[in-house]
Motif scaffolding. Structure first.
Motif, PDB file in Angstrom:
ATOM      1  N   GLN A 154       9.776  14.498  -9.290  1.00 57.29           N
ATOM      2  CA  GLN A 154      10.243  13.187  -8.859  1.00 57.29           C
ATOM      3  C   GLN A 154       9.238  12.168  -9.354  1.00 57.29           C
ATOM      4  OE1 GLN A 154      10.502  12.724  -4.626  1.00 57.29           O
ATOM      5  NE2 GLN A 154      11.138  10.575  -4.723  1.00 57.29           N
ATOM      6  N   VAL A 155       9.741  11.093 -10.050  1.00 52.43           N
ATOM      7  CA  VAL A 155       8.862  10.132 -10.693  1.00 52.43           C
ATOM      8  C   VAL A 155       9.143   8.740 -10.155  1.00 52.43           C
ATOM      9  CG1 VAL A 155       8.107   9.127 -12.893  1.00 52.43           C
ATOM     10  CG2 VAL A 155       8.762  11.542 -12.788  1.00 52.43           C
ATOM     11  N   VAL A 156       8.084   8.003  -9.883  1.00 52.14           N
ATOM     12  CA  VAL A 156       8.157   6.595  -9.469  1.00 52.14           C
ATOM     13  C   VAL A 156       7.278   5.806 -10.432  1.00 52.14           C
ATOM     14  CG1 VAL A 156       7.686   4.928  -7.633  1.00 52.14           C
ATOM     15  CG2 VAL A 156       8.539   7.204  -7.054  1.00 52.14           C
ATOM     16  N   SER A 157       7.762   4.654 -10.877  1.00 54.01           N
ATOM     17  CA  SER A 157       7.012   3.885 -11.879  1.00 54.01           C
ATOM     18  C   SER A 157       6.526   2.573 -11.293  1.00 54.01           C
ATOM     19  CB  SER A 157       7.880   3.616 -13.123  1.00 54.01           C
ATOM     20  OG  SER A 157       9.001   2.821 -12.763  1.00 54.01           O
ATOM     21  N   ALA A 158       5.407   2.100 -11.842  1.00 55.49           N
ATOM     22  CA  ALA A 158       4.843   0.783 -11.530  1.00 55.49           C
ATOM     23  C   ALA A 158       4.326   0.201 -12.836  1.00 55.49           C
ATOM     24  CB  ALA A 158       3.727   0.909 -10.516  1.00 55.49           C
ATOM     25  N   PHE A 159       4.321  -1.182 -12.948  1.00 55.86           N
ATOM     26  CA  PHE A 159       4.030  -1.795 -14.243  1.00 55.86           C
ATOM     27  C   PHE A 159       2.718  -2.573 -14.262  1.00 55.86           C
ATOM     28  CE2 PHE A 159       8.558  -1.036 -14.081  1.00 55.86           C
ATOM     29  CZ  PHE A 159       8.813  -0.455 -15.311  1.00 55.86           C
ATOM     30  N   ASP A 160       1.945  -2.488 -13.209  1.00 54.98           N
ATOM     31  CA  ASP A 160       0.589  -3.048 -13.222  1.00 54.98           C
ATOM     32  C   ASP A 160      -0.233  -2.349 -12.139  1.00 54.98           C
ATOM     33  OD1 ASP A 160       0.788  -4.528 -10.636  1.00 54.98           O
ATOM     34  OD2 ASP A 160       2.233  -5.760 -11.764  1.00 54.98           O
ATOM     35  N   GLY A 161      -1.551  -2.615 -12.162  1.00 59.21           N
ATOM     36  CA  GLY A 161      -2.444  -1.916 -11.241  1.00 59.21           C
ATOM     37  C   GLY A 161      -2.200  -2.250  -9.790  1.00 59.21           C
ATOM     38  N   ALA A 162      -1.925  -3.522  -9.502  1.00 60.75           N
ATOM     39  CA  ALA A 162      -1.702  -3.931  -8.115  1.00 60.75           C
ATOM     40  C   ALA A 162      -0.449  -3.275  -7.555  1.00 60.75           C
ATOM     41  CB  ALA A 162      -1.592  -5.444  -8.032  1.00 60.75           C
ATOM     42  N   ASP A 163       0.643  -3.270  -8.412  1.00 60.97           N
ATOM     43  CA  ASP A 163       1.885  -2.623  -7.951  1.00 60.97           C
ATOM     44  C   ASP A 163       1.656  -1.120  -7.771  1.00 60.97           C
ATOM     45  OD1 ASP A 163       4.562  -2.329  -7.254  1.00 60.97           O
ATOM     46  OD2 ASP A 163       5.176  -2.000  -9.356  1.00 60.97           O
ATOM     47  N   GLY A 164       0.867  -0.524  -8.672  1.00 59.92           N
ATOM     48  CA  GLY A 164       0.596   0.901  -8.563  1.00 59.92           C
ATOM     49  C   GLY A 164      -0.171   1.250  -7.287  1.00 59.92           C
ATOM     50  N   LEU A 165      -1.158   0.417  -6.951  1.00 64.10           N
ATOM     51  CA  LEU A 165      -1.935   0.672  -5.735  1.00 64.10           C
ATOM     52  C   LEU A 165      -1.063   0.541  -4.495  1.00 64.10           C
ATOM     53  CD1 LEU A 165      -4.666   1.241  -4.442  1.00 64.10           C
ATOM     54  CD2 LEU A 165      -5.133  -1.221  -4.512  1.00 64.10           C
ATOM     55  N   SER A 166      -0.190  -0.457  -4.492  1.00 65.13           N
ATOM     56  CA  SER A 166       0.698  -0.660  -3.339  1.00 65.13           C
ATOM     57  C   SER A 166       1.624   0.528  -3.157  1.00 65.13           C
ATOM     58  CB  SER A 166       1.510  -1.945  -3.533  1.00 65.13           C
ATOM     59  OG  SER A 166       2.462  -2.101  -2.500  1.00 65.13           O
ATOM     60  N   LYS A 167       2.223   1.018  -4.278  1.00 65.28           N
ATOM     61  CA  LYS A 167       3.143   2.151  -4.161  1.00 65.28           C
ATOM     62  C   LYS A 167       2.394   3.442  -3.823  1.00 65.28           C
ATOM     63  CE  LYS A 167       6.865   0.310  -7.014  1.00 65.28           C
ATOM     64  NZ  LYS A 167       7.677   0.443  -8.240  1.00 65.28           N
ATOM     65  N   ALA A 168       1.160   3.558  -4.300  1.00 59.87           N
ATOM     66  CA  ALA A 168       0.379   4.751  -3.943  1.00 59.87           C
ATOM     67  C   ALA A 168       0.118   4.802  -2.444  1.00 59.87           C
ATOM     68  CB  ALA A 168      -0.946   4.760  -4.705  1.00 59.87           C
ATOM     69  N   LEU A 169      -0.214   3.644  -1.860  1.00 57.34           N
ATOM     70  CA  LEU A 169      -0.416   3.592  -0.418  1.00 57.34           C
ATOM     71  C   LEU A 169       0.872   3.871   0.342  1.00 57.34           C
ATOM     72  CD1 LEU A 169      -2.782   0.485  -0.118  1.00 57.34           C
ATOM     73  CD2 LEU A 169      -3.323   2.851   0.469  1.00 57.34           C
ATOM     74  N   GLU A 170       1.963   3.402  -0.175  1.00 52.21           N
ATOM     75  CA  GLU A 170       3.245   3.549   0.531  1.00 52.21           C
ATOM     76  C   GLU A 170       3.801   4.960   0.410  1.00 52.21           C
ATOM     77  OE1 GLU A 170       7.840   1.810   0.232  1.00 52.21           O
ATOM     78  OE2 GLU A 170       6.240   0.950  -1.007  1.00 52.21           O
TER      79      GLU A 170
END
Length: 512
Positions: free
Chosen positions: A24-40
């Motif tokens: 299962q893959v989830v994508s993010a397009f910048d570091g801030a978005d990636g950090l937010s999704k990692a926490l979530e």
């Protein structure tokens, strides 16, 4: 779940398609978005580009590692250029692997698969460690409970024997070990001394019948060969599901109870015998008064009436002794204290018992005039008993001496007589209930006199004891000179400390 953080849309889509076949893959397009999704989402792995606007890949690595919830998530770095120094920094900051662009899809999938396998292995290892730690703590807790239970059982006054479901002994208390008298197990016997048949043993019945077996009176043989009376019963030990795990047998030594029963029977026999004598005298004298058609001469009537009165008074004294003994044992003997001195009491007692003790020498120092807070009637009772005992058991041709001595915290009184000394056994039990010595005549009474004396003296906070030396017997008792706070007390507990030896000194003598 794999989180892909890549600012280049085309590269992001390629990576997602390559990994989406297996994960299962989830994508993010910048570091801030990636950090937010990692926490979530708490992904199992993060694939991130190194160079991104805003929060860069290395900043994302440090931010993820600073968070406790994400510090174990593996991170794979994607970079176009990476020298040795930058690689070392990234790995030191918390990245697990890196790929240099351009990279092949197969290499990417291989690196991601390797990190996820490692991640799963670490999770399994952690879960196993947690499980082992829990099992170890549970085992330690169980061991502590077992040690505590063994310690409790070991120190119980009653004998306790635990068995498993097959009847094998797993634990027995110290009392059970002592009761086994050197044998491997406690051998329960019937009242004749024969061993109890195996099927009738309490533990066997508890295991077979799956119910508690009530205690019953049995015997065990002591090391000296005596048959010791015991009460033995057992209960099955059941699991939560109702399965029999073993049994627990409790064996109580009832020697003391049997002795109490013997004393009670002896008491009933003594009371019945001694009370019958004055009652018989009253009945016979009364029969003489009413027997026949002709009235008895006046002299005979007076004689019969005198015998009735004497027997009734003796009966009343016995009843009083029984009541006093009962009150002493129950701690309900009331001591009504008033200020008084011993001289008048001693003089009156010596006068009143003149017939029983024709020569009573009084050797009284100034302690006899010491004001004491005492129950004069009860102290009179004590002295009367001691003086009449001295006359009854002493040499009738030698005088009885009553002496007082003043000490720092008490006044000591001694009643002494010549005659046979008490044996060591008699000195030990002379103040017990129903203890009677061998008198020169036929003694009346229940053998409660000295028992009551001890209770009365101790009720005043004093001490009473007996000494024998040089063919004389000395009964001593003390009364404290300190003024108690209360004016009335109950005779309870042990005596207060008194004077252990009797120091004689010269003083004026008086013969009564």
């Amino acid at each position: 779940m794999v989180l892909v953080v890549e600012d280049d849309v085309a590269t992001n889509e390629v990576i997602c398609l390559a990994l989406g076949r297996d994960y299962q893959v989830v994508s993010a397009f910048d570091g801030a978005d990636g950090l937010s999704k990692a926490l979530e989402l708490s992904p199992d792995l993060i694939v991130t580009d190194l160079t991104m606007p805003g929060v860069s890949g290395d900043e994302l690595v440090r931010a993820v590692r600073a968070m406790h919830a994400l510090d174990a998530v593996p991170i794979v770095i994607l970079t176009g250029t990476l020298d040795d120094r930058e690689r070392d920094l990234l790995l030191r900051d918390g990245a697990q692997d890196y790929l240099t662009k351009p990279f092949s899809i197969d290499e990417l999938r291989s690196r991601v698969g390797s990190q996820l396998a490692r991640r799963r292995a670490e999770q399994r290892s952690h879960a196993l460690r947690v499980e082992l730690d829990g099992a170890r703590r549970a085992s330690q807790a169980e061991q502590r409970v077992r040690v505590w239970l063994e310690s409790v059982i070991e120190q119980l006054p009653d004998a306790v024997v635990l068995t498993d479901a097959d009847g094998r002994v797993t634990l027995r208390s110290r009392a059970a070990t002592a009761m086994s008298a050197g044998e491997e197990a406690v051998v329960l016997r019937d009242c004749t001394g024969d061993p109890i048949p195996f099927p009738d043993l309490p533990a066997v019945r508890a295991l077979c019948e799956r119910r508690a077996v009530a205690k019953r009176e049995l015997r065990v043989r002591a090391e000296d060969g005596r048959l010791v009376p015991v009460l033995a019963g057992a209960v099955p030990v059941l699991s939560a599901a109702g399965d029999v795990l073993g049994s627990a047998t409790v064996i109580e030594d009832i020697t003391a109870i049997k002795e109490l029963e013997r004393v009670r029977e002896e008491w009933a026999s003594i009371v019945a015998h001694d009370l019958r004598q004055p009652v018989t005298a009253i009945v016979l004298a009364a029969d003489r008064l009413v027997r026949g058609n002709q009235p008895l001469p006046t002299g005979r009537q007076q004689e019969a009436a005198t015998r009735i009165g004497a027997a009734a008074r003796r009966l009343n004294l016995m009843i009083g002794d029984l009541l006093d003994a009962t009150c002493i044992e129950s701690g309900r003997l009331c001591i009504q204290r008033r200020v008084g001195s011993l001289r008048r009491i001693i003089t009156d007692v010596a006068t009143d018992v003149g017939e029983a003790a024709p020569c009573c020498i009084l050797d009284l120092d100034d302690g006899a005039d010491e004001p004491l807070l005492i129950d004069a009637g009860r102290i009179t009772q004590v002295l009367t008993n001691l003086v009449t005992n001295a006359a009854k058991y002493g040499d009738p041709n030698r005088p009885i001496r009553v002496t007082t001595r003043r000490h720092q915290s008490c006044v000591e009184v001694a009643v002494s007589n010549h005659g046979s000394e008490l044996s060591d056994d008699d000195r030990v039990r002379v103040f017990d209930r129903f203890a009677r010595g061998v008198a020169t005549g036929s003694p009346h009474g229940l053998g409660l006199g000295l028992f009551i004396c001890r209770g009365l003296v101790e009720g005043h906070g004093g001490k009473i004891w007996v000494e024998c030396q040089g063919g004389q017997t000395h009964f001593h008792f003390t009364l404290p000179t300190e003024t108690p706070h209360a004016t009335a007390t109950n005779a309870t507990g042990p005596a207060a400390s008194g004077i252990g030896s009797f120091a004689r000194k010269e003083a004026p003598l008086a013969a009564v």
